[in-house]
Design a protein around this motif. Structure first.
Motif, mmCIF file in Angstrom:
data_model
loop_
_atom_site.group_PDB
_atom_site.id
_atom_site.type_symbol
_atom_site.label_atom_id
_atom_site.label_comp_id
_atom_site.label_asym_id
_atom_site.label_seq_id
_atom_site.Cartn_x
_atom_site.Cartn_y
_atom_site.Cartn_z
ATOM 1 N N ASP A 120 0.831 -1.209 0.000
ATOM 2 C CA ASP A 120 0.000 0.000 0.000
ATOM 3 C C ASP A 120 0.862 1.254 0.000
ATOM 4 N N ALA A 121 1.942 1.226 0.760
ATOM 5 C CA ALA A 121 2.832 2.397 0.810
ATOM 6 C C ALA A 121 3.472 2.642 -0.553
ATOM 7 N N LEU A 122 3.868 1.585 -1.234
ATOM 8 C CA LEU A 122 4.453 1.756 -2.569
ATOM 9 C C LEU A 122 3.421 2.312 -3.545
ATOM 10 N N ARG A 123 2.189 1.830 -3.449
ATOM 11 C CA ARG A 123 1.142 2.340 -4.336
ATOM 12 C C ARG A 123 0.834 3.802 -4.038
ATOM 13 N N GLN A 124 0.766 4.163 -2.770
ATOM 14 C CA GLN A 124 0.435 5.538 -2.405
ATOM 15 C C GLN A 124 1.518 6.513 -2.855
ATOM 16 N N ASP A 125 2.768 6.099 -2.745
ATOM 17 C CA ASP A 125 3.874 6.967 -3.138
ATOM 18 C C ASP A 125 4.088 6.989 -4.647
ATOM 19 N N GLY A 126 3.456 6.075 -5.364
ATOM 20 C CA GLY A 126 3.634 5.998 -6.801
ATOM 21 C C GLY A 126 4.899 5.258 -7.198
ATOM 22 N N LYS A 127 5.594 4.661 -6.258
ATOM 23 C CA LYS A 127 6.845 3.972 -6.557
ATOM 24 C C LYS A 127 6.615 2.630 -7.239
ATOM 25 N N ILE A 128 5.451 2.050 -7.050
ATOM 26 C CA ILE A 128 5.168 0.758 -7.668
ATOM 27 C C ILE A 128 5.195 0.883 -9.188
ATOM 28 N N TYR A 129 4.769 2.031 -9.700
ATOM 29 C CA TYR A 129 4.780 2.253 -11.141
ATOM 30 C C TYR A 129 6.207 2.387 -11.664
ATOM 31 N N VAL A 130 7.077 2.952 -10.865
ATOM 32 C CA VAL A 130 8.485 3.057 -11.249
ATOM 33 C C VAL A 130 9.100 1.660 -11.330
ATOM 34 N N VAL A 131 8.793 0.817 -10.368
ATOM 35 C CA VAL A 131 9.314 -0.547 -10.363
ATOM 36 C C VAL A 131 8.817 -1.307 -11.583
ATOM 37 N N VAL A 132 7.536 -1.177 -11.880
ATOM 38 C CA VAL A 132 6.960 -1.873 -13.039
ATOM 39 C C VAL A 132 7.595 -1.369 -14.328
ATOM 40 N N MET A 133 7.796 -0.067 -14.456
ATOM 41 C CA MET A 133 8.393 0.488 -15.679
ATOM 42 C C MET A 133 9.843 0.044 -15.844
ATOM 43 N N VAL A 134 10.584 -0.019 -14.766
ATOM 44 C CA VAL A 134 11.973 -0.486 -14.857
ATOM 45 C C VAL A 134 12.006 -1.943 -15.290
ATOM 46 N N LEU A 135 11.151 -2.766 -14.709
ATOM 47 C CA LEU A 135 11.106 -4.178 -15.096
ATOM 48 C C LEU A 135 10.702 -4.341 -16.558
ATOM 49 N N LEU A 136 9.709 -3.597 -17.000
ATOM 50 C CA LEU A 136 9.297 -3.674 -18.401
ATOM 51 C C LEU A 136 10.409 -3.219 -19.344
ATOM 52 N N THR A 137 11.114 -2.160 -18.961
ATOM 53 C CA THR A 137 12.212 -1.666 -19.792
ATOM 54 C C THR A 137 13.318 -2.719 -19.927
ATOM 55 N N VAL A 138 13.648 -3.358 -18.824
ATOM 56 C CA VAL A 138 14.682 -4.399 -18.860
ATOM 57 C C VAL A 138 14.224 -5.572 -19.721
ATOM 58 N N MET A 139 12.979 -5.997 -19.544
ATOM 59 C CA MET A 139 12.467 -7.134 -20.319
ATOM 60 C C MET A 139 12.429 -6.812 -21.817
ATOM 61 N N ILE A 140 11.968 -5.615 -22.171
ATOM 62 C CA ILE A 140 11.910 -5.225 -23.582
ATOM 63 C C ILE A 140 13.315 -5.132 -24.157
ATOM 64 N N GLY A 141 14.252 -4.619 -23.381
ATOM 65 C CA GLY A 141 15.638 -4.561 -23.842
ATOM 66 C C GLY A 141 16.234 -5.938 -24.077
#
Length: 88
Positions: A46-67
Protein backbone atom coordinates in the motif's frame (compact mmCIF):
# COMPACT_ATOMS: atom_id res chain seq x y z
CA UNK A 1 12.04 -19.32 -35.89
CA UNK A 2 14.38 -20.72 -33.27
CA UNK A 3 14.23 -17.45 -31.33
CA UNK A 4 10.44 -17.61 -31.10
CA UNK A 5 10.65 -21.12 -29.66
CA UNK A 6 13.12 -19.91 -27.05
CA UNK A 7 10.94 -16.90 -26.18
CA UNK A 8 7.83 -19.08 -25.97
CA UNK A 9 9.58 -21.54 -23.67
CA UNK A 10 10.91 -18.69 -21.53
CA UNK A 11 7.45 -17.15 -21.20
CA UNK A 12 6.01 -20.55 -20.31
CA UNK A 13 8.60 -21.04 -17.56
CA UNK A 14 7.94 -17.55 -16.16
CA UNK A 15 4.18 -18.09 -16.13
CA UNK A 16 4.49 -21.57 -14.66
CA UNK A 17 6.73 -20.42 -11.83
CA UNK A 18 4.80 -17.23 -11.07
CA UNK A 19 2.47 -19.00 -8.65
CA UNK A 20 5.10 -21.11 -6.92
CA UNK A 21 6.07 -19.82 -3.53
CA UNK A 22 9.30 -20.56 -1.75
CA UNK A 23 8.92 -23.45 0.66
CA UNK A 24 11.03 -23.51 3.80
CA UNK A 25 11.04 -25.67 6.87
CA UNK A 26 9.71 -23.52 9.68
CA UNK A 27 8.34 -24.21 13.11
CA UNK A 28 4.57 -24.21 13.40
CA UNK A 29 3.21 -20.67 13.40
CA UNK A 30 0.15 -19.50 15.18
CA UNK A 31 -2.59 -17.64 13.36
CA UNK A 32 -1.62 -14.44 15.13
CA UNK A 33 1.96 -14.41 13.81
CA UNK A 34 0.81 -15.35 10.30
CA UNK A 35 -1.73 -12.52 10.18
CA UNK A 36 0.89 -10.03 11.42
CA UNK A 37 3.24 -11.04 8.58
CA UNK A 38 0.48 -10.77 5.99
CA UNK A 39 -0.57 -7.40 7.36
CA UNK A 40 3.01 -6.09 7.18
CA UNK A 41 3.32 -7.17 3.54
CA UNK A 42 0.07 -5.47 2.61
CA UNK A 43 1.11 -2.24 4.34
CA UNK A 44 4.35 -2.21 2.36
CA UNK A 45 2.48 -2.71 -0.92
CA UNK A 46 0.00 0.00 0.00
CA UNK A 47 2.83 2.40 0.81
CA UNK A 48 4.45 1.76 -2.57
CA UNK A 49 1.14 2.34 -4.34
CA UNK A 50 0.43 5.54 -2.41
CA UNK A 51 3.87 6.97 -3.14
CA UNK A 52 3.63 6.00 -6.80
CA UNK A 53 6.85 3.97 -6.56
CA UNK A 54 5.17 0.76 -7.67
CA UNK A 55 4.78 2.25 -11.14
CA UNK A 56 8.48 3.06 -11.25
CA UNK A 57 9.31 -0.55 -10.36
CA UNK A 58 6.96 -1.87 -13.04
CA UNK A 59 8.39 0.49 -15.68
CA UNK A 60 11.97 -0.49 -14.86
CA UNK A 61 11.11 -4.18 -15.10
CA UNK A 62 9.30 -3.67 -18.40
CA UNK A 63 12.21 -1.67 -19.79
CA UNK A 64 14.68 -4.40 -18.86
CA UNK A 65 12.47 -7.13 -20.32
CA UNK A 66 11.91 -5.22 -23.58
CA UNK A 67 15.64 -4.56 -23.84
CA UNK A 68 16.45 -8.24 -23.36
CA UNK A 69 13.92 -9.30 -25.98
CA UNK A 70 15.22 -6.71 -28.46
CA UNK A 71 18.79 -7.88 -27.84
CA UNK A 72 17.81 -11.52 -28.40
CA UNK A 73 16.04 -10.65 -31.64
CA UNK A 74 19.01 -8.71 -33.04
CA UNK A 75 21.39 -11.45 -31.92
CA UNK A 76 19.24 -14.09 -33.62
CA UNK A 77 19.25 -12.09 -36.86
CA UNK A 78 23.04 -11.76 -36.78
CA UNK A 79 23.51 -15.47 -36.12
CA UNK A 80 21.06 -16.25 -38.93
CA UNK A 81 23.09 -14.12 -41.35
CA UNK A 82 26.31 -15.84 -40.30
CA UNK A 83 24.73 -19.28 -40.74
CA UNK A 84 23.51 -18.27 -44.18
CA UNK A 85 27.03 -17.12 -45.15
CA UNK A 86 28.49 -20.42 -43.97
CA UNK A 87 26.04 -22.39 -46.12
CA UNK A 88 26.95 -20.39 -49.24
Amino acid sequence: MKLFRILAMWCFVLCATAGIQQVQAQPAQTEKSTSVLAEAEVQMADALRQDGKIYVVVMVLLTVMIGLIAYLITLDRKVGKLEKQLRD
